[in-house]
Design a protein around this motif. Structure first.
Motif, PDB file in Angstrom:
ATOM      1  N   ILE A 138      48.088  11.731  38.502  1.00  0.00           N
ATOM      2  CA  ILE A 138      46.803  12.262  39.364  1.00  0.00           C
ATOM      3  C   ILE A 138      47.523  13.594  39.588  1.00  0.00           C
ATOM      4  N   ARG A 139      48.601  13.912  40.065  1.00  0.00           N
ATOM      5  CA  ARG A 139      49.494  15.032  40.386  1.00  0.00           C
ATOM      6  C   ARG A 139      49.291  15.964  39.229  1.00  0.00           C
ATOM      7  N   PHE A 140      49.677  15.640  38.100  1.00  0.00           N
ATOM      8  CA  PHE A 140      49.613  16.351  36.794  1.00  0.00           C
ATOM      9  C   PHE A 140      47.986  16.874  36.723  1.00  0.00           C
ATOM     10  N   CYS A 141      47.083  16.070  36.935  1.00  0.00           N
ATOM     11  CA  CYS A 141      45.619  16.468  36.789  1.00  0.00           C
ATOM     12  C   CYS A 141      45.374  17.469  37.664  1.00  0.00           C
ATOM     13  N   GLU A 142      45.924  17.533  38.928  1.00  0.00           N
ATOM     14  CA  GLU A 142      45.611  18.483  40.057  1.00  0.00           C
ATOM     15  C   GLU A 142      45.983  19.748  39.402  1.00  0.00           C
ATOM     16  N   LYS A 143      47.018  19.811  38.617  1.00  0.00           N
ATOM     17  CA  LYS A 143      47.318  21.298  38.126  1.00  0.00           C
ATOM     18  C   LYS A 143      46.467  21.830  36.638  1.00  0.00           C
ATOM     19  N   PHE A 144      45.959  20.571  36.263  1.00  0.00           N
ATOM     20  CA  PHE A 144      45.120  20.655  34.970  1.00  0.00           C
ATOM     21  C   PHE A 144      44.182  21.896  34.954  1.00  0.00           C
ATOM     22  N   ALA A 145      44.039  22.577  33.997  1.00  0.00           N
ATOM     23  CA  ALA A 145      42.685  23.474  33.864  1.00  0.00           C
ATOM     24  C   ALA A 145      41.482  23.207  34.825  1.00  0.00           C
ATOM     25  N   LYS A 146      40.883  24.194  35.481  1.00  0.00           N
ATOM     26  CA  LYS A 146      39.760  23.729  36.259  1.00  0.00           C
ATOM     27  C   LYS A 146      38.612  24.098  35.383  1.00  0.00           C
ATOM     28  N   GLU A 147      38.696  24.441  33.989  1.00  0.00           N
ATOM     29  CA  GLU A 147      37.587  24.790  33.203  1.00  0.00           C
ATOM     30  C   GLU A 147      36.665  23.452  32.936  1.00  0.00           C
ATOM     31  N   PHE A 190      37.002  18.880  32.294  1.00  0.00           N
ATOM     32  CA  PHE A 190      36.628  17.903  33.364  1.00  0.00           C
ATOM     33  C   PHE A 190      36.440  16.588  32.958  1.00  0.00           C
ATOM     34  N   VAL A 191      35.835  16.375  31.947  1.00  0.00           N
ATOM     35  CA  VAL A 191      35.699  14.766  31.241  1.00  0.00           C
ATOM     36  C   VAL A 191      37.188  14.293  30.952  1.00  0.00           C
ATOM     37  N   ILE A 192      37.917  15.144  30.410  1.00  0.00           N
ATOM     38  CA  ILE A 192      39.200  14.634  30.106  1.00  0.00           C
ATOM     39  C   ILE A 192      40.059  14.264  31.284  1.00  0.00           C
ATOM     40  N   GLU A 193      40.068  15.259  32.265  1.00  0.00           N
ATOM     41  CA  GLU A 193      40.516  15.072  33.556  1.00  0.00           C
ATOM     42  C   GLU A 193      40.360  13.640  34.066  1.00  0.00           C
ATOM     43  N   LYS A 194      39.094  13.405  34.417  1.00  0.00           N
ATOM     44  CA  LYS A 194      38.497  12.222  35.070  1.00  0.00           C
ATOM     45  C   LYS A 194      38.935  10.949  33.840  1.00  0.00           C
ATOM     46  N   GLN A 195      38.732  10.996  32.806  1.00  0.00           N
ATOM     47  CA  GLN A 195      39.019  10.100  31.842  1.00  0.00           C
ATOM     48  C   GLN A 195      40.515   9.687  32.030  1.00  0.00           C
ATOM     49  N   ILE A 196      41.491  10.560  31.895  1.00  0.00           N
ATOM     50  CA  ILE A 196      42.992  10.264  31.873  1.00  0.00           C
ATOM     51  C   ILE A 196      43.219   9.800  33.502  1.00  0.00           C
ATOM     52  N   TYR A 209      45.979   8.214  24.355  1.00  0.00           N
ATOM     53  CA  TYR A 209      44.741   9.098  23.368  1.00  0.00           C
ATOM     54  C   TYR A 209      44.484  10.373  24.547  1.00  0.00           C
ATOM     55  N   TRP A 210      44.137  10.427  25.590  1.00  0.00           N
ATOM     56  CA  TRP A 210      44.065  11.474  26.287  1.00  0.00           C
ATOM     57  C   TRP A 210      45.018  12.685  26.422  1.00  0.00           C
ATOM     58  N   PHE A 211      46.045  11.962  26.669  1.00  0.00           N
ATOM     59  CA  PHE A 211      47.314  12.928  26.432  1.00  0.00           C
ATOM     60  C   PHE A 211      47.312  13.662  24.998  1.00  0.00           C
ATOM     61  N   GLU A 212      47.154  12.704  24.082  1.00  0.00           N
ATOM     62  CA  GLU A 212      47.146  13.555  22.908  1.00  0.00           C
ATOM     63  C   GLU A 212      45.942  14.610  22.870  1.00  0.00           C
ATOM     64  N   ILE A 213      44.818  14.491  23.189  1.00  0.00           N
ATOM     65  CA  ILE A 213      43.846  15.355  23.264  1.00  0.00           C
ATOM     66  C   ILE A 213      44.183  16.653  23.962  1.00  0.00           C
ATOM     67  N   ILE A 214      44.715  16.544  25.333  1.00  0.00           N
ATOM     68  CA  ILE A 214      45.163  17.505  25.764  1.00  0.00           C
ATOM     69  C   ILE A 214      46.328  18.358  25.231  1.00  0.00           C
ATOM     70  N   LEU A 215      47.189  17.791  24.672  1.00  0.00           N
ATOM     71  CA  LEU A 215      48.129  18.419  23.968  1.00  0.00           C
ATOM     72  C   LEU A 215      47.675  19.347  22.682  1.00  0.00           C
ATOM     73  N   GLU A 216      46.671  18.582  22.107  1.00  0.00           N
ATOM     74  CA  GLU A 216      45.873  19.506  21.023  1.00  0.00           C
ATOM     75  C   GLU A 216      45.095  20.845  21.464  1.00  0.00           C
ATOM     76  N   LEU A 217      44.726  20.541  22.646  1.00  0.00           N
ATOM     77  CA  LEU A 217      43.807  21.795  23.313  1.00  0.00           C
ATOM     78  C   LEU A 217      44.623  22.617  24.054  1.00  0.00           C
ATOM     79  N   LYS A 218      45.671  22.245  24.658  1.00  0.00           N
ATOM     80  CA  LYS A 218      46.725  23.112  25.490  1.00  0.00           C
ATOM     81  C   LYS A 218      48.098  22.734  25.573  1.00  0.00           C
TER      82      LYS A 218
END
Length: 116
Positions: free
Chosen positions: A17-26, A30-36, A75-84
């Motif tokens: 949750i703390r990591f997601c708070e720093k995650f890009a707010k684009e 949004f969907v990835i942040e909520k899903q993870i 899975y969601w971590f892997e998606i994040i890493l591919e995007l960012k």
């Protein structure tokens, strides 16, 4: 061991949750942040439910949910890493901890199934 896993899953959920708070707010993230956040917090919640299971079958079924949610989080971590890819250093320890928890859950399911 159950208390240890309860503590680890709760700590990991808070860390994610703390990591997601720093995650890009684009908007596109949004969907990835909520899903993870949903899947990561579900791991601990469902593990706690498994510990209160009324039967071996219910325990195994609930561990199955924990397994699915842990794998979905990976899975969601892997998606994040591919995007960012710039998040790799922050994600690496979270990913590793989720992998370890997943391995423990899989092992616990196997043990529970083999007991009579």
């Amino acid at each position: 061991m159950a208390e240890n896993i309860k503590d680890r899953t709760k700590k990991l959920a808070v860390d994610i949750i703390r990591f997601c708070e720093k995650f890009a707010k684009e908007t596109k993230y949004f969907v990835i942040e909520k899903q993870i956040m949903r899947s990561a917090t579900s791991v601990g919640a469902n593990y706690r439910a498994a510990c209160r299971a009324r039967s071996k079958a219910e325990f195994i079924a609930k561990l199955g949910i924990v397994e699915e949610e842990a794998d979905e989080t990976l899975y969601w971590f892997e998606i994040i890493l591919e995007l960012k890819s710039e998040y790799e250093e922050e994600i690496r320890p979270l990913y590793k901890e989720m992998q370890e928890i997943l391995a423990i859950i899989i092992s616990s399911k196997k043990t529970a199934r083999s007991r009579k």
